[in-house]
Design a protein around this motif. Structure first.
Motif, PDB file in Angstrom:
ATOM      1  N   VAL A 177       0.739  -1.271  -0.091  1.00 52.28           N
ATOM      2  CA  VAL A 177       0.095  -0.015  -0.049  1.00 52.28           C
ATOM      3  C   VAL A 177       0.807   1.148  -0.080  1.00 52.28           C
ATOM      4  N   GLY A 199       0.928   4.103  -2.585  1.00 54.78           N
ATOM      5  CA  GLY A 199       1.060   5.695  -2.280  1.00 54.78           C
ATOM      6  C   GLY A 199       2.289   6.332  -2.637  1.00 54.78           C
ATOM      7  N   TYR A 250      -1.235   8.691   4.270  1.00 54.34           N
ATOM      8  CA  TYR A 250      -1.092   7.185   4.952  1.00 54.34           C
ATOM      9  C   TYR A 250      -1.157   7.298   6.304  1.00 54.34           C
ATOM     10  N   ILE A 293      -4.779   6.090   2.358  1.00 54.87           N
ATOM     11  CA  ILE A 293      -4.473   4.803   2.696  1.00 54.87           C
ATOM     12  C   ILE A 293      -4.758   4.674   4.212  1.00 54.87           C
ATOM     13  N   ASP A 307      -4.165   1.770   6.884  1.00 55.06           N
ATOM     14  CA  ASP A 307      -3.326   0.548   7.057  1.00 55.06           C
ATOM     15  C   ASP A 307      -3.921  -0.239   8.335  1.00 55.06           C
ATOM     16  N   LEU A 320      -7.405   3.221  -0.093  1.00 56.96           N
ATOM     17  CA  LEU A 320      -6.722   1.960  -0.129  1.00 56.96           C
ATOM     18  C   LEU A 320      -6.726   1.569   1.257  1.00 56.96           C
TER      19      LEU A 320
END
Length: 245
Positions: A116, A120, A132, A165, A167, A196
């Motif tokens: 990811v 990015g 992120y 993003i 995570d 994402l």
């Protein structure tokens, strides 16, 4: 007007790269190597490239990646169900232009975070505003913003981000506030921007992790239905690193 005055005026107009290159050419007396049109084009190209490089550096810094990751450095040799052709197409970032999402799932250690962040980083290199964050850290930040009155401002920042993003999605079950925050984020970005997500948990378990059926349905409908899915398999890549140490 002498050349030094020209350099100074270029700097005052914030054309610093152009000024620096012109100053170098003054010192080396290379003007005769170019026609007037060629020289102007050379200076303009140099300024444009310098600004693009600075822009990419700013975007990467603002994205706040936790590691340097590059699409070019992805290892496809491991048996982890990562299709090179598919991932290469995604790295072209057409999904960002189409406002689509990506979901990458798989057990701990199979490289989800690296993938990811590689996407990015690629987005930053192509001029897309990217953020992120681990999901838990972002939720904690937004919970605090609710308390200090900056919540709507923080949401607008996320809404204006081309690629968000998240995570490690779903490591902890969501409380009521977290559910509302995630719904706000996803609803703002639905059909407008790309998200994402990486998670150790299969998408089939997210309904229970989110909790509260109506909100879970709303989040998953907006996030999952417009997504490309990558389900990684295999053992942790970290095991091989530890064996070689």
């Amino acid at each position: 007007m002498n050349s030094n005055q020209t350099v100074e005026k270029l700097r005052q107009m914030r054309l610093s790269a152009m000024a620096e290159l012109h100053h170098q050419h003054i010192g080396s007396n290379r003007f005769a190597d170019f026609t007037a049109d060629e020289y102007i084009a050379l200076l303009a190209d140099h300024e444009w490239e310098d600004r693009q490089n600075k822009k990419m550096a700013r975007l990467i810094k603002k994205a706040a990646f936790k590691q340097k990751a590059s699409v070019a450095d992805i290892d496809y040799s491991h048996s982890r169900n990562l299709d090179k052709n598919m991932f290469t197409r995604l790295a072209g970032l057409g999904f960002v232009d189409k406002k689509e999402n990506i979901i990458i799932t798989g057990p701990s250690g199979v490289g989800k975070s690296y993938l990811v962040q590689a996407l990015g980083n690629q987005a930053c290199l192509m001029g897309y505003r990217t953020v992120y964050s681990s999901t838990s850290r972002l939720l904690s930040k937004l919970k605090l913003s609710k308390a200090d009155g900056t919540y709507l401002r923080e949401l607008r920042k996320l809404q204006n981000t081309d690629l968000l993003i998240l995570d490690d999605f779903g490591l902890q079950a969501f409380d009521a506030t977290a559910r509302e925050i995630v719904l706000d984020i996803i609803d703002d970005r639905f059909t407008e921007k790309s998200t994402l997500v990486s998670s150790q948990l299969p998408v089939s378990t997210w309904y229970d992790i989110i909790g509260e059926g109506t909100i879970a349905d709303a989040i998953l409908d907006r996030l999952v239905n417009s997504s490309h899915r990558i389900d990684l398999k295999g053992e942790s890549l970290r095991k091989g690193i530890l064996k070689n140490e």
